[in-house]
Write an enzyme that holds these catalytic residues in place. Sequence first.
Site, PDB file in Angstrom:
ATOM      1  CE  LYS A  95       7.585 -11.224  -3.279  1.00 29.81           C
ATOM      2  NZ  LYS A  95       8.929 -10.642  -2.955  1.00 29.81           N
TER       3      LYS A  95
ATOM      4  CD  GLU B 241      -0.995   1.555   5.470  1.00 27.39           C
ATOM      5  OE1 GLU B 241      -0.310   2.599   5.368  1.00 27.39           O
ATOM      6  OE2 GLU B 241      -2.201   1.568   5.762  1.00 27.39           O
TER       7      GLU B 241
ATOM      8  CB  CYS C 276       7.152   3.180   6.744  1.00 30.13           C
ATOM      9  SG  CYS C 276       6.562   2.333   8.200  1.00 30.13           S
TER      10      CYS C 276
ATOM     11  CD  GLU D  54       9.977   6.193   1.804  1.00 32.30           C
ATOM     12  OE1 GLU D  54       9.851   5.528   0.766  1.00 32.30           O
ATOM     13  OE2 GLU D  54       9.450   5.873   2.892  1.00 32.30           O
TER      14      GLU D  54
HETATM   15  P1  NAD Z   1       9.367  -2.553  -2.440  1.00 29.38           P
HETATM   16  O1  NAD Z   1       8.152  -1.852  -2.919  1.00 29.38           O
HETATM   17  O2  NAD Z   1      10.561  -2.558  -3.305  1.00 29.38           O
HETATM   18  O3  NAD Z   1       9.043  -4.097  -2.144  1.00 29.38           O
HETATM   19  C1  NAD Z   1       7.991  -4.480  -1.272  1.00 29.38           C
HETATM   20  C2  NAD Z   1       7.534  -5.886  -1.634  1.00 29.38           C
HETATM   21  O4  NAD Z   1       6.905  -5.846  -2.922  1.00 29.38           O
HETATM   22  C3  NAD Z   1       8.666  -6.906  -1.753  1.00 29.38           C
HETATM   23  O5  NAD Z   1       8.230  -8.140  -1.265  1.00 29.38           O
HETATM   24  C4  NAD Z   1       8.882  -6.969  -3.248  1.00 29.38           C
HETATM   25  O6  NAD Z   1       9.472  -8.181  -3.687  1.00 29.38           O
HETATM   26  C5  NAD Z   1       7.466  -6.829  -3.763  1.00 29.38           C
HETATM   27  N1  NAD Z   1       7.338  -6.365  -5.156  1.00 29.38           N
HETATM   28  C6  NAD Z   1       8.212  -5.616  -5.870  1.00 29.38           C
HETATM   29  N2  NAD Z   1       7.710  -5.412  -7.113  1.00 29.38           N
HETATM   30  C7  NAD Z   1       6.509  -6.023  -7.175  1.00 29.38           C
HETATM   31  C8  NAD Z   1       5.521  -6.147  -8.173  1.00 29.38           C
HETATM   32  N3  NAD Z   1       5.664  -5.602  -9.387  1.00 29.38           N
HETATM   33  N4  NAD Z   1       4.382  -6.823  -7.884  1.00 29.38           N
HETATM   34  C9  NAD Z   1       4.204  -7.366  -6.648  1.00 29.38           C
HETATM   35  N5  NAD Z   1       5.130  -7.290  -5.664  1.00 29.38           N
HETATM   36  C10 NAD Z   1       6.268  -6.630  -5.914  1.00 29.38           C
HETATM   37  O7  NAD Z   1       9.703  -1.944  -0.994  1.00 29.38           O
HETATM   38  P2  NAD Z   1      10.894  -2.291  -0.014  1.00 29.38           P
HETATM   39  O8  NAD Z   1      12.161  -1.703  -0.542  1.00 29.38           O
HETATM   40  O9  NAD Z   1      10.887  -3.732   0.326  1.00 29.38           O
HETATM   41  O10 NAD Z   1      10.454  -1.501   1.311  1.00 29.38           O
HETATM   42  C11 NAD Z   1      10.708  -0.144   1.526  1.00 29.38           C
HETATM   43  C12 NAD Z   1       9.460   0.683   1.291  1.00 29.38           C
HETATM   44  O11 NAD Z   1       8.406   0.182   2.104  1.00 29.38           O
HETATM   45  C13 NAD Z   1       9.630   2.131   1.708  1.00 29.38           C
HETATM   46  O12 NAD Z   1       9.026   2.973   0.749  1.00 29.38           O
HETATM   47  C14 NAD Z   1       8.879   2.225   3.040  1.00 29.38           C
HETATM   48  O13 NAD Z   1       8.408   3.503   3.372  1.00 29.38           O
HETATM   49  C15 NAD Z   1       7.771   1.263   2.788  1.00 29.38           C
HETATM   50  N6  NAD Z   1       7.195   0.790   4.034  1.00 29.38           N
HETATM   51  C16 NAD Z   1       5.944   1.240   4.370  1.00 29.38           C
HETATM   52  C17 NAD Z   1       5.369   0.856   5.560  1.00 29.38           C
HETATM   53  C18 NAD Z   1       3.996   1.350   5.946  1.00 29.38           C
HETATM   54  O14 NAD Z   1       3.347   0.705   6.756  1.00 29.38           O
HETATM   55  N7  NAD Z   1       3.529   2.455   5.394  1.00 29.38           N
HETATM   56  C19 NAD Z   1       6.052  -0.009   6.422  1.00 29.38           C
HETATM   57  C20 NAD Z   1       7.328  -0.455   6.044  1.00 29.38           C
HETATM   58  C21 NAD Z   1       7.880  -0.055   4.846  1.00 29.38           C
END
Ligand code: NAD
Length: 506
Positions: free
Chosen positions: A175, A250, A284, A385
């Site tokens: 997903k 992560e 990230c 962040e």
């Molecule tokens: P997000 O948490 O909004 O979404 C991530 C994914 O989770 C998306 O596919 C989203 O549709 C899904 N999602 C949202 N709500 C959900 C739920 N209730 N249940 C299951 N899935 C759900 O994050 P984003 O805006 O897409 O990405 C940015 C964030 O990701 C930042 O905080 C960044 O630091 C982090 N990030 C971390 C790493 C790492 O390896 N540590 C790498 C890249 C990004």
Amino acid sequence: MTTSCNNLIAGRWVKAQGGETFDSINPARFGEVVAVAPRSKRTDVDAAVAAARKALPAWRLTPAPRRGEILFRAGEILLQQKQAIARLMTREMGKVLEEARGDVQEAIDMAYYMAGEGRRLSGETVPAELPDKDCKSVRVPVGVFAVITPWNFPVAIPGWKILAALVCGNTVVFKPSSYTPLCAQRFVEALQAAGLPPGVLNLIHGTGAEAGDPLVNHPGADGVSFTGSWQVGHEVIQACADRHKAFTTEMGGKNAIIVLDDADIDLAVDGILWGAFGTAGQRCTATSRVVVQEGIHDMLVARIKEAAAALKIGNGLDPRNQVGPLINEEALNKVLSYIRIGTEEGARLVVGGGRYMEGDCRLGYFVEPTVFVDVTPQMRIAREEIFGPGLSVIRVRDLEEAIQVVNDSDYGLSSAIYTRNVNASARAERDLDTGIVYINASTIGAEIQLPFGGTKHTGFGPREAGGRGGALDLYSKWKVIYRDFSGKLQRAQIDKSPVAAETIGE
Ligand code: NAD
């Protein structure tokens, strides 16, 4: 041009059962719809999980070297399509073309690396304490893996997860972020074209609430691999713990670069600019804090200010541009609100600080590279962040205080130090509490052959990428086999050999 995306279930490209769709918008020109994708719901997730379960027995028993060969072919296909996928990535999520090519390359690297793992996936063979007996540990797949990814590395992160999960013999329901459905589609198409059997990899487009949440909580998903925000990751952790699922999460970061008085200042400025404003700060591992020793502080600030003001902002398809847009309006408002918060907290804005509206940029979510100085470690802009082009400069007396400031964070993904002093770099390497530490390099630049992830609120669960100590430990479980060919009952710990008994005086 608008492209239609579909779900992939049991090897067939299909629409959402409810027939609903959502648009993927170019953040540099929000009038442009890049793709239309199925808005999947629980019933679509059920179908995808059922397909993955059905495909599991045969895939699990497919020899791992054969699984690896498919991944190798996928790497070759991605290599051929690298330029095209990078262009649509820039259109779909905004990062500049050069970085988009790097994103695709990371998945290619991972495909080749995991293809090789197909001929390793090694466990241990150790001596048995009893005669005519042998013992070994072997890796077995976890089962059906739910893979949930963010938009900011829309091919690389699915690559880390899915390629490792597949080589270990799992089947997958993927997903992706609803902001990057087309990038996800192209990645999955490459794997299909490489020869994956139907149902081994399934793709479900949709929102987190409507498709992600039912997938995480699905009883047919044995493991969950999540990358995204801390807020969602925390919910995933709780859901997986309650259901005893294998998982990794992560999440966010608040990464810092230390610059000591003896640093090569040109090198440090290059690293800071690349770390803070690459991908418009939406990584990230983005550099969000610079912790600088007082002797070099004013000179470094002047250099950062000059360099940040000179960065070219604009559509990432133009190779002259260095800073692209933020992903959406919510991100734009969040970054602008942190700029207000920084000013209210008493930090001093030295460059940037507003939305960038020159020329065509008024049609997108662009923000100027922004730098605050006189930031204290307690301020919100130094702790939370921001995920945008905002940098906080914190002044410290010495290395000890610098390490303390870097470690005083809820997050622990990446840190860096610029110094010419070998002892200082060794202390930093030892004492910085982050998953990744760079010496004389920016907070960005992880390579796939080592585990990737962070400490504290950044990472919970085994690490992604890498091999042992990384993804293989996430996507496989250990099974230990004892084989006794003595033809009689032998009792471990009880039936000691006469030599051993004599030695200890029994
Ligand atoms: P997000 O948490 O909004 O979404 C991530 C994914 O989770 C998306 O596919 C989203 O549709 C899904 N999602 C949202 N709500 C959900 C739920 N209730 N249940 C299951 N899935 C759900 O994050 P984003 O805006 O897409 O990405 C940015 C964030 O990701 C930042 O905080 C960044 O630091 C982090 N990030 C971390 C790493 C790492 O390896 N540590 C790498 C890249 C990004």
